[in-house]
Write a protein that holds these residues in place. Structure first.
Motif, PDB file in Angstrom:
ATOM      1  N   MET A 154      78.196 119.312  13.176  1.00  0.00           N
ATOM      2  CA  MET A 154      77.025 119.414  12.443  1.00  0.00           C
ATOM      3  C   MET A 154      76.554 121.069  12.822  1.00  0.00           C
ATOM      4  SD  MET A 154      73.383 117.413  11.835  1.00  0.00           S
ATOM      5  CE  MET A 154      74.395 116.263  10.552  1.00  0.00           C
ATOM      6  N   ASP A 155      75.862 121.849  11.871  1.00  0.00           N
ATOM      7  CA  ASP A 155      75.140 122.985  12.070  1.00  0.00           C
ATOM      8  C   ASP A 155      73.867 122.771  11.916  1.00  0.00           C
ATOM      9  OD1 ASP A 155      77.543 123.894  12.861  1.00  0.00           O
ATOM     10  OD2 ASP A 155      78.061 125.284  11.017  1.00  0.00           O
ATOM     11  N   ILE A 156      72.935 123.419  12.486  1.00  0.00           N
ATOM     12  CA  ILE A 156      71.377 123.334  12.222  1.00  0.00           C
ATOM     13  C   ILE A 156      71.049 124.697  12.347  1.00  0.00           C
ATOM     14  CG2 ILE A 156      69.529 122.508  13.361  1.00  0.00           C
ATOM     15  CD1 ILE A 156      70.500 120.211  14.311  1.00  0.00           C
ATOM     16  N   LEU A 157      69.999 125.075  11.370  1.00  0.00           N
ATOM     17  CA  LEU A 157      69.308 126.398  11.345  1.00  0.00           C
ATOM     18  C   LEU A 157      67.848 126.351  11.972  1.00  0.00           C
ATOM     19  CD1 LEU A 157      69.168 129.223  10.091  1.00  0.00           C
ATOM     20  CD2 LEU A 157      68.303 128.036   8.097  1.00  0.00           C
ATOM     21  N   VAL A 158      67.666 127.261  12.800  1.00  0.00           N
ATOM     22  CA  VAL A 158      66.257 127.299  13.451  1.00  0.00           C
ATOM     23  C   VAL A 158      65.302 127.986  12.459  1.00  0.00           C
ATOM     24  CG1 VAL A 158      64.978 128.160  15.360  1.00  0.00           C
ATOM     25  CG2 VAL A 158      67.147 127.357  15.602  1.00  0.00           C
ATOM     26  N   ASN A 159      64.373 127.277  11.935  1.00  0.00           N
ATOM     27  CA  ASN A 159      63.218 127.930  10.726  1.00  0.00           C
ATOM     28  C   ASN A 159      62.353 128.804  11.244  1.00  0.00           C
ATOM     29  OD1 ASN A 159      64.704 126.914   8.533  1.00  0.00           O
ATOM     30  ND2 ASN A 159      63.633 125.160   8.550  1.00  0.00           N
TER      31      ASN A 159
ATOM     32  N   GLY B  19      72.158 115.814  15.842  1.00  0.00           N
ATOM     33  CA  GLY B  19      71.569 116.825  14.692  1.00  0.00           C
ATOM     34  C   GLY B  19      70.552 115.936  14.143  1.00  0.00           C
ATOM     35  N   LYS B  20      70.912 114.893  13.786  1.00  0.00           N
ATOM     36  CA  LYS B  20      69.482 114.057  12.886  1.00  0.00           C
ATOM     37  C   LYS B  20      68.444 113.817  13.471  1.00  0.00           C
ATOM     38  CE  LYS B  20      73.017 112.036   9.699  1.00  0.00           C
ATOM     39  NZ  LYS B  20      73.626 110.910   9.133  1.00  0.00           N
ATOM     40  N   LYS B  21      68.752 113.396  14.918  1.00  0.00           N
ATOM     41  CA  LYS B  21      67.653 113.216  15.767  1.00  0.00           C
ATOM     42  C   LYS B  21      66.842 114.526  16.063  1.00  0.00           C
ATOM     43  CE  LYS B  21      69.602 109.207  18.225  1.00  0.00           C
ATOM     44  NZ  LYS B  21      70.154 109.044  19.518  1.00  0.00           N
ATOM     45  N   LEU B  22      67.428 115.629  16.219  1.00  0.00           N
ATOM     46  CA  LEU B  22      66.647 116.910  16.512  1.00  0.00           C
ATOM     47  C   LEU B  22      66.026 117.179  15.390  1.00  0.00           C
ATOM     48  CD1 LEU B  22      69.352 118.961  18.370  1.00  0.00           C
ATOM     49  CD2 LEU B  22      67.444 118.174  19.300  1.00  0.00           C
ATOM     50  N   ALA B  23      66.640 117.379  14.152  1.00  0.00           N
ATOM     51  CA  ALA B  23      65.764 117.760  12.978  1.00  0.00           C
ATOM     52  C   ALA B  23      64.677 116.848  12.621  1.00  0.00           C
ATOM     53  CB  ALA B  23      66.715 117.707  11.819  1.00  0.00           C
ATOM     54  N   ALA B  24      64.910 115.378  12.882  1.00  0.00           N
ATOM     55  CA  ALA B  24      63.679 114.649  12.428  1.00  0.00           C
ATOM     56  C   ALA B  24      62.591 114.808  13.581  1.00  0.00           C
ATOM     57  CB  ALA B  24      64.234 113.207  12.679  1.00  0.00           C
ATOM     58  N   ALA B  25      62.746 115.185  14.555  1.00  0.00           N
ATOM     59  CA  ALA B  25      61.789 115.272  15.814  1.00  0.00           C
ATOM     60  C   ALA B  25      61.158 116.749  15.727  1.00  0.00           C
ATOM     61  CB  ALA B  25      62.285 114.977  17.124  1.00  0.00           C
ATOM     62  N   SER B  26      61.884 117.654  14.888  1.00  0.00           N
ATOM     63  CA  SER B  26      61.266 119.158  15.049  1.00  0.00           C
ATOM     64  C   SER B  26      60.194 119.553  14.170  1.00  0.00           C
ATOM     65  CB  SER B  26      62.555 119.876  14.673  1.00  0.00           C
ATOM     66  OG  SER B  26      62.766 119.975  13.293  1.00  0.00           O
ATOM     67  N   ASN B  27      59.638 118.556  13.364  1.00  0.00           N
ATOM     68  CA  ASN B  27      58.571 118.807  12.447  1.00  0.00           C
ATOM     69  C   ASN B  27      58.619 120.127  11.611  1.00  0.00           C
ATOM     70  OD1 ASN B  27      56.883 116.802  13.236  1.00  0.00           O
ATOM     71  ND2 ASN B  27      56.252 117.960  15.002  1.00  0.00           N
ATOM     72  N   GLY B  28      59.906 120.237  11.047  1.00  0.00           N
ATOM     73  CA  GLY B  28      60.326 121.382  10.148  1.00  0.00           C
ATOM     74  C   GLY B  28      60.729 122.723  11.001  1.00  0.00           C
TER      75      GLY B  28
END
Length: 71
Positions: free
Chosen positions: A1-6, A31-40
């Motif tokens: 999974m790839d994740i973009l830093v907004n 990835g799902k945990k990181l995105a959920a905890a990141s507040n956008g």
């Protein structure tokens, strides 16, 4: 999974990622945990999950067959 830093900066596995960087090779669960905890701050890039990734290499192409024989 790839994740973009907004926005902002993110530190993951000893490496710092800044805005518009892509964190590659993260497991789906992590990835799902990181995105959920990141507040956008982090966004999952669609189509990059472990189950979706497949061989993306293009097949070999013979130029003579694709371009025809007209001169």
């Amino acid at each position: 999974m790839d994740i973009l830093v907004n926005k902002f900066k993110v530190r993951h596995n000893g490496r710092t990622y800044k805005k518009d960087d892509v964190i590659k090779g993260i497991s789906d669960d992590e990835g799902k945990k990181l995105a959920a905890a990141s507040n956008g701050t982090l966004k999952i890039i669609a189509g990059t999950s472990d189950g979706v990734k497949k061989d993306t290499q293009l097949p070999d192409v013979d130029p003579k067959k694709t371009m025809g024989t007209k001169k």
